[in-house]
Design a protein around this motif. Structure first.
Motif, PDB file in Angstrom:
ATOM      1  N   GLN A  40       1.137  -1.140   0.150  1.00 20.17           N
ATOM      2  CA  GLN A  40       0.235  -0.160  -0.156  1.00 20.17           C
ATOM      3  C   GLN A  40       0.723   0.578   0.292  1.00 20.17           C
ATOM      4  N   GLY A  41       1.637   1.505   0.953  1.00 18.85           N
ATOM      5  CA  GLY A  41       2.600   2.606   1.210  1.00 18.85           C
ATOM      6  C   GLY A  41       3.755   2.896  -0.421  1.00 18.85           C
ATOM      7  N   LYS A  42       3.980   1.865  -0.576  1.00 21.68           N
ATOM      8  CA  LYS A  42       5.218   1.637  -2.242  1.00 21.68           C
ATOM      9  C   LYS A  42       4.302   2.863  -3.311  1.00 21.68           C
ATOM     10  N   LYS A  43       3.105   3.007  -3.310  1.00 18.88           N
ATOM     11  CA  LYS A  43       2.049   3.460  -4.172  1.00 18.88           C
ATOM     12  C   LYS A  43       2.443   5.166  -3.958  1.00 18.88           C
ATOM     13  N   SER A  44       2.397   5.469  -4.987  1.00 19.18           N
ATOM     14  CA  SER A  44       3.039   6.636  -4.678  1.00 19.18           C
ATOM     15  C   SER A  44       1.548   8.466  -4.691  1.00 19.18           C
ATOM     16  N   PHE A  45       2.043   8.873  -4.205  1.00 15.99           N
ATOM     17  CA  PHE A  45       0.898   9.614  -3.282  1.00 15.99           C
ATOM     18  C   PHE A  45      -0.155  10.751  -4.468  1.00 15.99           C
ATOM     19  N   GLN A  46      -0.998  11.005  -5.204  1.00 15.50           N
ATOM     20  CA  GLN A  46      -1.398  11.787  -5.383  1.00 15.50           C
ATOM     21  C   GLN A  46      -1.191  13.009  -5.541  1.00 15.50           C
ATOM     22  N   ASN A  47      -0.742  13.801  -5.971  1.00 12.07           N
ATOM     23  CA  ASN A  47      -0.131  14.755  -6.044  1.00 12.07           C
ATOM     24  C   ASN A  47      -1.446  16.345  -6.154  1.00 12.07           C
ATOM     25  N   SER A  48      -2.737  15.695  -7.218  1.00 17.27           N
ATOM     26  CA  SER A  48      -3.448  16.677  -7.070  1.00 17.27           C
ATOM     27  C   SER A  48      -4.898  16.839  -6.094  1.00 17.27           C
ATOM     28  N   PHE A 160       0.231  15.856   5.510  1.00 15.27           N
ATOM     29  CA  PHE A 160       2.145  16.014   5.948  1.00 15.27           C
ATOM     30  C   PHE A 160       2.551  17.567   5.795  1.00 15.27           C
ATOM     31  N   VAL A 161       2.677  18.001   6.810  1.00 10.11           N
ATOM     32  CA  VAL A 161       3.028  19.568   6.905  1.00 10.11           C
ATOM     33  C   VAL A 161       5.047  20.017   6.942  1.00 10.11           C
ATOM     34  N   ASP A 162       5.160  20.429   5.864  1.00 14.46           N
ATOM     35  CA  ASP A 162       6.837  20.736   6.089  1.00 14.46           C
ATOM     36  C   ASP A 162       6.646  22.228   7.801  1.00 14.46           C
ATOM     37  N   LYS A 163       7.741  22.337   7.719  1.00 13.21           N
ATOM     38  CA  LYS A 163       8.133  23.463   9.330  1.00 13.21           C
ATOM     39  C   LYS A 163       7.552  24.611   8.871  1.00 13.21           C
ATOM     40  N   ASN A 164       6.892  24.665   7.844  1.00 12.25           N
ATOM     41  CA  ASN A 164       6.615  26.293   7.643  1.00 12.25           C
ATOM     42  C   ASN A 164       5.459  26.265   8.296  1.00 12.25           C
ATOM     43  N   GLY A 165       4.046  25.145   7.420  1.00 11.25           N
ATOM     44  CA  GLY A 165       2.676  25.071   7.484  1.00 11.25           C
ATOM     45  C   GLY A 165       2.887  24.968   6.396  1.00 11.25           C
ATOM     46  N   LYS A 166       3.357  24.611   5.075  1.00 14.80           N
ATOM     47  CA  LYS A 166       2.452  24.013   3.426  1.00 14.80           C
ATOM     48  C   LYS A 166       2.306  22.578   3.847  1.00 14.80           C
ATOM     49  N   ILE A 167       1.339  21.708   3.164  1.00 17.83           N
ATOM     50  CA  ILE A 167       0.793  20.783   3.171  1.00 17.83           C
ATOM     51  C   ILE A 167       1.448  20.575   1.916  1.00 17.83           C
ATOM     52  N   LYS A 168       2.782  19.281   2.551  1.00 19.06           N
ATOM     53  CA  LYS A 168       3.430  18.408   0.770  1.00 19.06           C
ATOM     54  C   LYS A 168       2.532  17.742   0.459  1.00 19.06           C
ATOM     55  N   LYS A 169       2.109  17.016   0.669  1.00 18.08           N
ATOM     56  CA  LYS A 169       1.367  15.289   0.507  1.00 18.08           C
ATOM     57  C   LYS A 169       0.276  15.517   1.635  1.00 18.08           C
ATOM     58  N   VAL A 170      -1.045  14.716   0.543  1.00 22.44           N
ATOM     59  CA  VAL A 170      -2.352  14.168   1.385  1.00 22.44           C
ATOM     60  C   VAL A 170      -2.131  13.223   0.900  1.00 22.44           C
ATOM     61  N   TYR A 171      -2.747  12.542   2.059  1.00 21.77           N
ATOM     62  CA  TYR A 171      -2.868  10.935   1.616  1.00 21.77           C
ATOM     63  C   TYR A 171      -4.966  10.685   2.348  1.00 21.77           C
ATOM     64  N   LEU A 172      -5.449  10.030   0.817  1.00 20.81           N
ATOM     65  CA  LEU A 172      -6.844   9.367   1.483  1.00 20.81           C
ATOM     66  C   LEU A 172      -7.189   7.875   2.072  1.00 20.81           C
ATOM     67  N   GLY A 173      -7.382   7.806   3.393  1.00 22.64           N
ATOM     68  CA  GLY A 173      -7.714   6.517   3.492  1.00 22.64           C
ATOM     69  C   GLY A 173      -6.930   5.876   4.468  1.00 22.64           C
ATOM     70  N   GLU A 174      -7.518   5.271   4.550  1.00 18.50           N
ATOM     71  CA  GLU A 174      -6.967   3.759   5.995  1.00 18.50           C
ATOM     72  C   GLU A 174      -5.146   3.759   6.054  1.00 18.50           C
ATOM     73  N   LEU A 175      -4.476   3.886   7.221  1.00 18.34           N
ATOM     74  CA  LEU A 175      -3.167   3.506   7.012  1.00 18.34           C
ATOM     75  C   LEU A 175      -2.860   2.728   7.699  1.00 18.34           C
ATOM     76  N   SER A 176      -1.398   1.949   7.553  1.00 22.58           N
ATOM     77  CA  SER A 176      -1.255   1.000   8.734  1.00 22.58           C
ATOM     78  C   SER A 176       0.447   1.614   8.405  1.00 22.58           C
ATOM     79  N   GLU A 177       0.998   1.324  10.250  1.00 22.62           N
ATOM     80  CA  GLU A 177       2.076   1.812  10.280  1.00 22.62           C
ATOM     81  C   GLU A 177       2.976   1.716   9.305  1.00 22.62           C
ATOM     82  N   LYS A 178       3.503   0.036   8.134  1.00 24.34           N
ATOM     83  CA  LYS A 178       4.532   0.269   6.914  1.00 24.34           C
ATOM     84  C   LYS A 178       4.477   1.079   6.360  1.00 24.34           C
ATOM     85  N   THR A 179       2.360   1.511   5.861  1.00 24.43           N
ATOM     86  CA  THR A 179       3.025   2.782   4.463  1.00 24.43           C
ATOM     87  C   THR A 179       3.210   3.969   5.251  1.00 24.43           C
TER      88      THR A 179
END
Length: 191
Positions: A40-48, A160-179
């Motif tokens: 599951q986590g090996k797939k890349s993010f949707q940047n859209s 997923f937010v950087d030090k400046n508060g900017k959202i770098k990535k968004v993941y929709l759905g259920e997560l596992s620790e490994k993901t």
């Protein structure tokens, strides 16, 4: 003529069954739940996602335990990456992923912080869930308009937010620790 028609029909059905079995076996690449979680986590993010690039620092949230208001900037500025998991007690996928988030929080890397952000929920129900799972990370309560501002209409959603508060990535759905570990690695590599 009837005999040939029957033979052709039988051969056609055998071929159809063979193709169907092959397709089912081919589609079922993830044979176990654990193998699925691993992939599951090996797939890349949707940047859209429309929230990508927006800033969360000016958002006021309340600490779940004390109800004290704070800006998210107080959290994000302390970390290279802040993982903000949007959840509610009425959300079944949220309930399923929380034990995985607890595992992640025990072993997270330096410079990475995980927080829960409770949205559109009843306090008593959320508190019960947090206690049942023994949540070991900070939990906050979002203002009512948070989901709308950040165009997050489905939960669980993880920002997923950087030090400046900017959202770098968004993941929709259920997560596992490994993901989650795989996704943090992707965020680091892309920054």
């Amino acid at each position: 003529m009837k005999k040939w028609l029957k033979i052709i029909l039988v051969l056609f059905l055998i071929s159809l069954i063979g193709i169907s079995v092959y397709k089912v076996l081919d589609i079922n690449k993830f044979q176990t739940k654990e193998q699925f979680k691993e992939q599951q986590g090996k797939k890349s993010f949707q940047n859209s996602h429309p929230a990508t690039g927006l800033n969360v620092n000016d958002e006021t949230v309340k600490k779940f335990t004390t109800q004290k208001a704070t800006n998210l900037k107080e959290v994000t500025s302390k970390n290279d990456i802040t993982i903000i998991n949007l959840f509610a007690s009425w959300c079944d996928p949220c309930k399923r992923e929380m034990p995985e988030l607890v595992k992640y929080a025990k072993n997270k890397e330096n410079g990475v912080e995980l927080i829960g952000l409770n949205v559109k929920d009843k306090r008593k129900s959320a508190e019960q869930l947090i206690n049942d799972v023994n949540v070991n990370y900070n939990v906050y309560i979002a203002e009512d308009d948070f989901l709308k501002k950040f165009k997050s209409y489905n939960i669980p959603t993880t920002l997923f937010v950087d030090k400046n508060g900017k959202i770098k990535k968004v993941y929709l759905g259920e997560l596992s620790e490994k993901t989650l570990n795989n996704l943090v690695t992707q965020v680091k590599e892309e920054n």
